[in-house]
Design an enzyme around this catalytic site. Sequence first.
Site, PDB file in Angstrom:
ATOM      1  CD  GLU A  32      -0.738   0.961   3.538  1.00 50.99           C
ATOM      2  OE1 GLU A  32      -1.061   2.088   3.121  1.00 50.99           O
ATOM      3  OE2 GLU A  32      -0.818   0.605   4.719  1.00 50.99           O
ATOM      4  CB  ALA A 148     -12.974   1.881   4.665  1.00 51.63           C
ATOM      5  CE  LYS A 166      -3.030   2.757  11.474  1.00 50.92           C
ATOM      6  NZ  LYS A 166      -2.927   2.073  10.183  1.00 50.92           N
TER       7      LYS A 166
HETATM    8  N1  PSU Z   1      -0.002   1.046   8.660  1.00 52.13           N
HETATM    9  C1  PSU Z   1       1.045   1.868   8.948  1.00 52.13           C
HETATM   10  N2  PSU Z   1       0.932   3.194   8.590  1.00 52.13           N
HETATM   11  C2  PSU Z   1      -0.183   3.672   7.943  1.00 52.13           C
HETATM   12  C3  PSU Z   1      -1.265   2.801   7.652  1.00 52.13           C
HETATM   13  C4  PSU Z   1      -1.123   1.496   8.019  1.00 52.13           C
HETATM   14  O1  PSU Z   1       2.055   1.441   9.523  1.00 52.13           O
HETATM   15  O2  PSU Z   1      -0.219   4.869   7.625  1.00 52.13           O
HETATM   16  C5  PSU Z   1      -2.484   3.336   6.912  1.00 52.13           C
HETATM   17  C6  PSU Z   1      -3.114   2.244   6.047  1.00 52.13           C
HETATM   18  O3  PSU Z   1      -3.182   2.729   4.719  1.00 52.13           O
HETATM   19  C7  PSU Z   1      -4.505   2.060   6.613  1.00 52.13           C
HETATM   20  C8  PSU Z   1      -4.792   3.442   7.091  1.00 52.13           C
HETATM   21  O4  PSU Z   1      -5.431   1.594   5.664  1.00 52.13           O
HETATM   22  O5  PSU Z   1      -3.563   3.791   7.733  1.00 52.13           O
HETATM   23  C9  PSU Z   1      -6.005   3.489   8.016  1.00 52.13           C
HETATM   24  O6  PSU Z   1      -6.574   4.762   7.962  1.00 52.13           O
HETATM   25  P1  PSU Z   1      -8.044   4.996   8.562  1.00 52.13           P
HETATM   26  O7  PSU Z   1      -7.906   4.734  10.030  1.00 52.13           O
HETATM   27  O8  PSU Z   1      -8.354   6.452   8.261  1.00 52.13           O
HETATM   28  O9  PSU Z   1      -8.953   4.053   7.869  1.00 52.13           O
END
Ligand code: PSU
Length: 308
Positions: A32, A148, A166
């Site tokens: 990603e 999502a 996370k």
């Molecule tokens: N893992 C990491 N750093 C990131 C992400 C994941 O170590 O920045 C990103 C991924 O792209 C994940 C996003 O889909 O954070 C989640 O964002 P949100 O909570 O707005 O869905």
Amino acid sequence: MPIFPVIFLLMIRYSSEIKSALAAKGPIVALESTIIAHGLPRPKNLEVALEVQAVVRNHGATPATIAIIDGVINIGLEDAELELLANDNNVAKASIRDIPFHLTRGSSAATTVAATSHIARLANIQIFATGGLGGVHRGAEQTWDESADIHSLSSIPVIVVCAGAKSILDIPATLERLETYSVPIVGFQTSKFPGFYLADSGYALEHQLDTPEEIARLWKGQISAGITEKGLVVANPVINEMDPRLHSKLLEEGLNSASTNRVSGKDVTPFLLEYFHKNSNGESLRVNIEIIKANAQLAAEIAVHLSK
Ligand code: PSU
Ligand code: MN
């Protein structure tokens, strides 16, 4: 014949490396790009993006970094495109629903876990590596903020190798949502659900497997069982975790700062990650890099077994 024939007008560009890998049915690992554009500080982000691709190659697979560049879905990026993602302030963060806007407007965007899974499926790529999953945010009972990523795992058949969810999130609520959606989770050499910066989030897992080969077999089993619309979470704990006391302190401060600054929506995750990076004296960055590389390696090893 379906009653309403669907015409897919897919604007996808494949790098030459990915074209050959697809033609040869060789192992491919999707990567990603939100992590590059919005998850890691400059200038380290570009360096890490290149290193992660090298890790995938060194373990026998082809890296397919996914992003939208000038309105075109790209699978496999040239170095100049990675550089744009890493350094250009105009690069947006795209989840699935944002993709059509960028395609029609001709803009560039980094893709989240959800958007990357969606695009990987279009190209028949079965596995991808990220850092930590998105999930249910703390305070979601008020804000309804749930990534999502959770929904994509419930509707897209892709293996997501991650270091758990996370730790800035509400982990038990995230696990409950994954259960509701029937998304399988397997711990890689662990029976504890990892918490991204921390190897153990404090919550147990029901299933553990210890080799990439067993995980590849599990995936084939999942498909044979007719579970063809669900992802698979492979939870790979970080080896050298962050000091849990430093983690608790930064998390509390970061959440307070997010609420004081009224950060909401898709800005929450980048804000909290940046708070950690700015205030941990390099610790969060060290751990985040270790996580991404380890996940890229494991994903490549699984991909090699999948293609056998
Ligand atoms: N893992 C990491 N750093 C990131 C992400 C994941 O170590 O920045 C990103 C991924 O792209 C994940 C996003 O889909 O954070 C989640 O964002 P949100 O909570 O707005 O869905
Ligand atoms: Mn959100």
